[in-house]
Design a protein around this motif. Structure first.
Motif, PDB file in Angstrom:
ATOM      1  N   GLU A 398       0.844  -1.194   0.000  1.00 55.30           N
ATOM      2  CA  GLU A 398       0.000   0.000   0.000  1.00 55.30           C
ATOM      3  C   GLU A 398       0.875   1.238   0.000  1.00 55.30           C
ATOM      4  N   PRO A 399       0.607   2.207  -0.892  1.00 56.30           N
ATOM      5  CA  PRO A 399       1.412   3.411  -0.858  1.00 56.30           C
ATOM      6  C   PRO A 399       1.158   4.127   0.472  1.00 56.30           C
ATOM      7  N   LEU A 470      -4.059   2.553  -6.421  1.00 53.97           N
ATOM      8  CA  LEU A 470      -3.209   1.879  -7.396  1.00 53.97           C
ATOM      9  C   LEU A 470      -4.052   0.894  -8.210  1.00 53.97           C
ATOM     10  N   PHE A 471      -4.865   0.154  -7.502  1.00 52.62           N
ATOM     11  CA  PHE A 471      -5.798  -0.758  -8.160  1.00 52.62           C
ATOM     12  C   PHE A 471      -7.206  -0.376  -7.727  1.00 52.62           C
ATOM     13  N   PRO A 472      -8.021   0.130  -8.643  1.00 56.79           N
ATOM     14  CA  PRO A 472      -9.393   0.483  -8.246  1.00 56.79           C
ATOM     15  C   PRO A 472     -10.095  -0.729  -7.639  1.00 56.79           C
ATOM     16  N   SER A 510     -12.148   4.528  -7.506  1.00 51.50           N
ATOM     17  CA  SER A 510     -10.819   4.762  -8.067  1.00 51.50           C
ATOM     18  C   SER A 510     -10.004   5.734  -7.233  1.00 51.50           C
ATOM     19  N   ALA A 511     -10.672   6.559  -6.444  1.00 52.01           N
ATOM     20  CA  ALA A 511      -9.933   7.492  -5.599  1.00 52.01           C
ATOM     21  C   ALA A 511     -10.714   7.758  -4.331  1.00 52.01           C
ATOM     22  N   ALA A 521     -10.524   2.461   2.702  1.00 56.58           N
ATOM     23  CA  ALA A 521     -11.284   3.101   1.629  1.00 56.58           C
ATOM     24  C   ALA A 521     -12.683   2.515   1.463  1.00 56.58           C
ATOM     25  N   ILE A 522     -12.750   1.200   1.442  1.00 49.70           N
ATOM     26  CA  ILE A 522     -14.037   0.581   1.128  1.00 49.70           C
ATOM     27  C   ILE A 522     -15.028   0.776   2.270  1.00 49.70           C
TER      28      ILE A 522
END
Ligand code: ADP
Ligand code: MG
Length: 607
Positions: A398-399, A470-472, A510-511, A521-522
């Motif tokens: 993960e960035p 990085l990966f949606p 995606s972002a 995020a999710i």
């Protein structure tokens, strides 16, 4: 003598009754599907136009009605489901009040076409505002088709309360989903403005539930089989990998009827106590079966509420049945959820070991900052350096957000920066000292408040910084959440989310806001959509903004116990000085607590 009282005409009493049963297109559809199921249908299709405001059509392949019954079905209190008083104690059908059809027909342009199998022709009846306009023979397949057009056309106050077509569509889809979960043996389909909204083939409960709450979920569902001679409890419950931010995926049924009952819900949540985070809810489909005489379904015209004769026994049967599954499930043994540490003060050995392990790991690993401050040089792209945070297992690819400078910029020190740090207590509280005060800071609440302020500033100055994934990722949502996501796509882009419909109930993320990153995020997307849904669509997006920002802030900080290095504590204190604590905290919780020297001396009876 004057006569003041008259008996109201039936067209008017039907209209009044409609106020209770027919709230919106979704409630019409609920009543019509109940009738189809009671008529033994195995295939039910729903078509709506403009969220059902313009048109609703429900077609079933049930046993249909004769011409006489079809005409009678439109009379108030006309039902084939009960006949005598004592039948009320043994209701096994979904309907019994004989109110739905006349009520719906009184507030719409209504048509009913029906044919019994074995008869040659069907009957079609046209009703307008409760008055029968036409009765004629028609050819049609066996079953019943009911059309409802221009609902509330003759009830302007109700019309005003209807929401946008997207919102009404969402409600319709949710109602169908609820009923579909109760009857996996029946096929359901729905089109909205001639586009397919859902198609549910006949299947078993696990698959049906997965179709409704998202396909990825089926592996996280565990079968429940419990109860006693008085009430049996069966169905599926989810493990902690499948959680929601609201109760929308808790489907509970009593004798096959969907209910929203506080006792039942409480029992479910009691079973999950200490297993999941506070504010998280499982995916659940539970079927409680008890003798019809033990439960009163006639509490409210919509029949969503019930009353059990032995409330406490039903509660305990549900709780025990769910607890048994949770206790024996593999994920409990292998992965103690983080929530157990914070929720309800669980202080087991596993928790202490976890803290110790986290603290140990922190000695050798770089720590992720609690939040990311807004500085010019850090607003560029995220560093690709992999960072592992011991307490919450961020995946290594993960960035990670860039590190903060070793020392916070030195300016004239504010109150918090001027405190000298004593250390951390329980990996959750920061202890500091000023001249004659002991200052205790809730590190989670403080970081959340700081993040909230930062988000607010970003919002005011052009929009929240976004980070592309990085990966949606794709997320499975409920139909009404998809409706919300679609409606607010542009507004959500302004606060850092790039969401795109991906077909059916899936959306692609995606972002997300940069403060949050991929890890949460999710969960965050789900929370945000649920929050927006709660606000309804009558209000503007801006009305929901504050609570959305506090949601984002909440996800941007590390929850629960987390060891901090001294420099991280210093950074937090520095940013606290630049945060307006006078404005209410996002969750209204206090951030710090001061014990004065005098106060301590009083406690120890030194004065
Ligand atoms: P209830 O369902 O409470 O009996 P309703 O007003 O919903 O009252 O329906 C009245 C009657 O019309 C039902 O009892 C049933 O006999 C008949 N009916 C309604 N819908 C259907 C249908 N889709 N198929 C067959 N019969 C139906
Ligand atoms: Mg009915």
């Amino acid at each position: 003598m004057s006569q003041r009282i008259t008996i109201l005409p039936e067209t008017l009493t039907n209209k009044i009754a409609a106020g209770e049963v027919v709230e919106r297109p979704a409630s019409v559809i609920k009543e019509l599907i109940e009738n189809s199921l009671d008529a033994g249908a195995t295939d039910i299709s729903v078509e709506i136009i403009a969220g059902g405001r313009r048109r609703i059509l429900v077609t079933d392949n049930g046993h249909g009605m004769s011409r006489e019954d079809a005409l009678l079905s439109l009379e108030r209190h006309a039902t084939s489901k009960i006949r005598v008083d004592s039948d009320l104690d043994r209701i096994l059908t979904l309907g019994f009040r004989g109110e739905a059809l006349p009520s719906i027909a009184s507030v719409s342009r209504f048509s009913l076409a029906t044919r019994e199998s074995g008869t040659l022709e069907g009957t079609e009846i046209i009703v307008e505002g409760g008055r029968v306009r036409d009765v004629r023979a028609c050819g049609m397949p066996a079953g019943t088709v009911i059309g409802v057009e221009q609902i509330f056309y003759n009830l302007p106050p109700r019309l005003k309360f209807m929401k946008s077509a997207e919102t009404e569509t969402g409600h319709v889809a949710d109602v169908i989903a609820r009923m579909a979960v109760s009857r996996p043996d029946v096929a359901f389909s729905c089109t909205s403005d001639e586009r397919e909204l859902l198609r549910l083939l006949r299947s078993d409960l696990r698959w049906r539930l997965a179709q409704v709450v998202g396909r990825e979920s089926s592996q996280h569902l565990y079968p429940v089989k419990g109860g006693d001679g008085y009430a049996t409890v069966t169905g599926f419950v989810s493990g902690p990998a499948l959680m929601r931010s609201g109760t929308q995926a808790i489907y509970t049924y009593v004798n096959g009827r969907f209910i929203r009952d506080k006792v039942v819900q409480h029992a479910v949540m009691q079973a999950y106590r200490g297993v999941i985070d506070r504010g998280r809810y499982p995916v659940v489909a539970l079927f409680i079966e008890t003798s019809p005489g033990e439960v009163d379904v006639n509490v409210h015209p919509t029949k969503h509420e019930v009353r059990f004769r032995r409330q406490a026994d039903v509660h305990d049967a549900i709780q025990a049945a769910v607890e048994e599954v949770l206790r024996s499930s593999p994920w409990l043994a292998s992965a103690p959820p983080a929530a157990a540490s914070t929720a309800d003060g669980a202080t087991g050995q596993a928790y202490r070991q976890r803290i110790a392990a986290a603290a140990q790991a922190s000695l050798s690993l770089p720590l992720r900052p609690l939040y990311q401050p807004q500085t010019a040089e850090q607003s560029g792209p995220a560093s690709a350096t992999p960072v592992v945070s011991p307490a919450d297992n961020i995946s290594v690819n993960e960035p990670a957000p860039p590190f903060l400078p070793e020392q916070p910029p030195t300016e004239s020190a504010g109150y918090f920066s001027s405190l000298s740090v004593i250390g951390q207590f329980h990996c959750e509280y920061i202890l500091c000292q000023s001249d004659s005060e002991l200052v205790i800071i809730d590190q989670h609440a403080a970081s959340e408040r700081v993040a909230y302020q930062l988000l607010k500033q970003q919002c005011q100055s052009g929009g929240i910084e976004s980070q592309r994934l990085l990966f949606p990722e794709t997320v499975e949502l409920s139909y009404s959440e998809v409706a919300v996501a679609t409606r607010f796509t542009t507004d959500l882009a302004g606060i850092g989310f790039d969401l795109e419909p991906f077909g059916g109930t899936t959306i692609m993320v995606s972002a997300v806001p940069r403060l949050v990153g991929k890890k949460d995020a999710i969960l965050l997307v789900r929370d945000i959509l649920a929050e927006l849904e709660r606000f309804g669509t009558s209000g503007a997006f801006n009305d929901a903004l504050e609570s959305l920002l506090s949601r984002i802030a909440c996800h941007s900080v590390i929850r629960g116990a987390h060891p901090l290095e001294k420099r991280q504590i210093k950074e937090l204190l520095y940013h606290m000085d630049h945060t307006d604590f006078a404005a209410s905290c996002p969750h209204g919780r206090p951030v710090s607590y001061v014990v004065t020297l005098a106060g301590l001396q009083r406690i120890f009876k030194r004065t």
